[in-house]
Motif scaffolding. Sequence first.
Motif, mmCIF file in Angstrom:
data_model
loop_
_atom_site.group_PDB
_atom_site.id
_atom_site.type_symbol
_atom_site.label_atom_id
_atom_site.label_comp_id
_atom_site.label_asym_id
_atom_site.label_seq_id
_atom_site.Cartn_x
_atom_site.Cartn_y
_atom_site.Cartn_z
ATOM 1 N N SER A 2 34.115 44.623 34.895
ATOM 2 C CA SER A 2 35.052 43.512 34.970
ATOM 3 C C SER A 2 36.067 43.749 36.085
ATOM 4 C CB SER A 2 35.758 43.439 33.627
ATOM 5 O OG SER A 2 36.623 42.369 33.562
ATOM 6 N N LYS A 3 36.352 42.733 36.865
ATOM 7 C CA LYS A 3 37.276 42.922 37.996
ATOM 8 C C LYS A 3 38.392 41.892 38.027
ATOM 9 C CE LYS A 3 34.350 45.575 41.034
ATOM 10 N NZ LYS A 3 33.650 45.676 42.325
ATOM 11 N N ARG A 4 39.461 42.290 38.728
ATOM 12 C CA ARG A 4 40.617 41.416 38.889
ATOM 13 C C ARG A 4 40.408 40.473 40.073
ATOM 14 N NH1 ARG A 4 46.475 44.012 40.565
ATOM 15 N NH2 ARG A 4 47.654 42.055 40.704
ATOM 16 N N PRO A 29 41.213 41.421 34.679
ATOM 17 C CA PRO A 29 39.899 41.743 34.107
ATOM 18 C C PRO A 29 39.907 41.613 32.584
ATOM 19 C CG PRO A 29 40.764 43.598 35.381
ATOM 20 C CD PRO A 29 41.821 42.554 35.362
ATOM 21 N N ASP A 169 30.427 41.018 38.086
ATOM 22 C CA ASP A 169 31.776 41.464 37.727
ATOM 23 C C ASP A 169 32.571 40.333 37.105
ATOM 24 O OD1 ASP A 169 31.340 43.964 39.020
ATOM 25 O OD2 ASP A 169 31.650 42.943 40.930
ATOM 26 N N THR A 200 35.223 39.461 33.616
ATOM 27 C CA THR A 200 36.318 38.537 33.870
ATOM 28 C C THR A 200 35.703 37.145 33.819
ATOM 29 O OG1 THR A 200 37.128 40.172 35.443
ATOM 30 C CG2 THR A 200 38.167 37.981 35.501
#
Length: 259
Positions: A2-4, A29, A169, A200
Amino acid sequence: MSKRIEVEDLNVYYSDFLAVEGVSIDIQPRTVTAFIGPSGCGKSTFLRTLNRMHEVIPGGHVKGRVLVDGDDLYGPGVDPVLVRRHVGMVFQRPNPFPTMSIRENVLAGAKLNNKRLSKSDGDALVEKSLQGANLWNEVKDRLDKPGGGLSGGQQQRLCIARAIAVSPDVLLMDEPCSALDPISTFAIEELISELKNDYTIVIVTHNMQQASRVSDKTAFFNIAGTGKPGKLIEYNDTSTIFTAPTVQATEDYVSGRFG
Ligand SMILES: Nc1ncnc2c1ncn2[C@@H]1O[C@H](COP(=O)(O)OP(=O)(O)OP(=O)(O)O)[C@@H](O)[C@H]1O
Ligand SMILES: [Mg+2]
């Protein structure tokens, strides 16, 4: 993983037409963010900039920056095809390949990434992705039947399985339930809550109950009039947006006084 996502002052154009203006937003995330707002305010347009699908449309371009874990999606040398593998998308109408088998549908994206996928690795990935999309039990005995033979709700979960099979992601969903009955909608909402542990998620929805059920954060977009650009008006915890928004237009929209 998971990413911002950080967006900095993004303007989105169709040729000369400025469709969305000056959006800055920071999406954390392992959260679900809902985009809400009246028709034509640019929710879909903005969503598509988050995986560079916008520029597939002739004349489609952006100014500003979109960072995924600090990397600018629009930086020099960035391959948009690769971006789309890391930032998956699920559309309003389920769009499985209708004549392809359920198994092949799940593997469609993964095979583009890894052409030499073995039969046993493929089987494992199909099971894991269908489990992840809450569809495995319903289809495990007919994996070789065409994807087009599933119900609408099952097809949408098949599309989610296809999207997560490539281990993205981020998952973008543009009104993923608008073509579904209430039971299938509920299944997708449950699924979104589970997927949040790994991805995300950004979801566009016209359904206020859905936004308040599934999302942690809500972004309200609005448009001042025809031909004017859409703007992000307010972004906050979903509970705040629905119970104590700061901006009058948000209040009017979420309480159904408008649009
Ligand atoms: N392919 C396109 N070419 C030119 N203009 C477009 C295109 N797609 C959308 N637009 C325009 O961009 C603006 C935003 O449209 P968009 O589809 O993003 O709105 P939306 O908020 O998703 O609306 P809805 O809730 O109806 O889906 C609108 O003025 C629309 O007419
Ligand atoms: Mg839309």
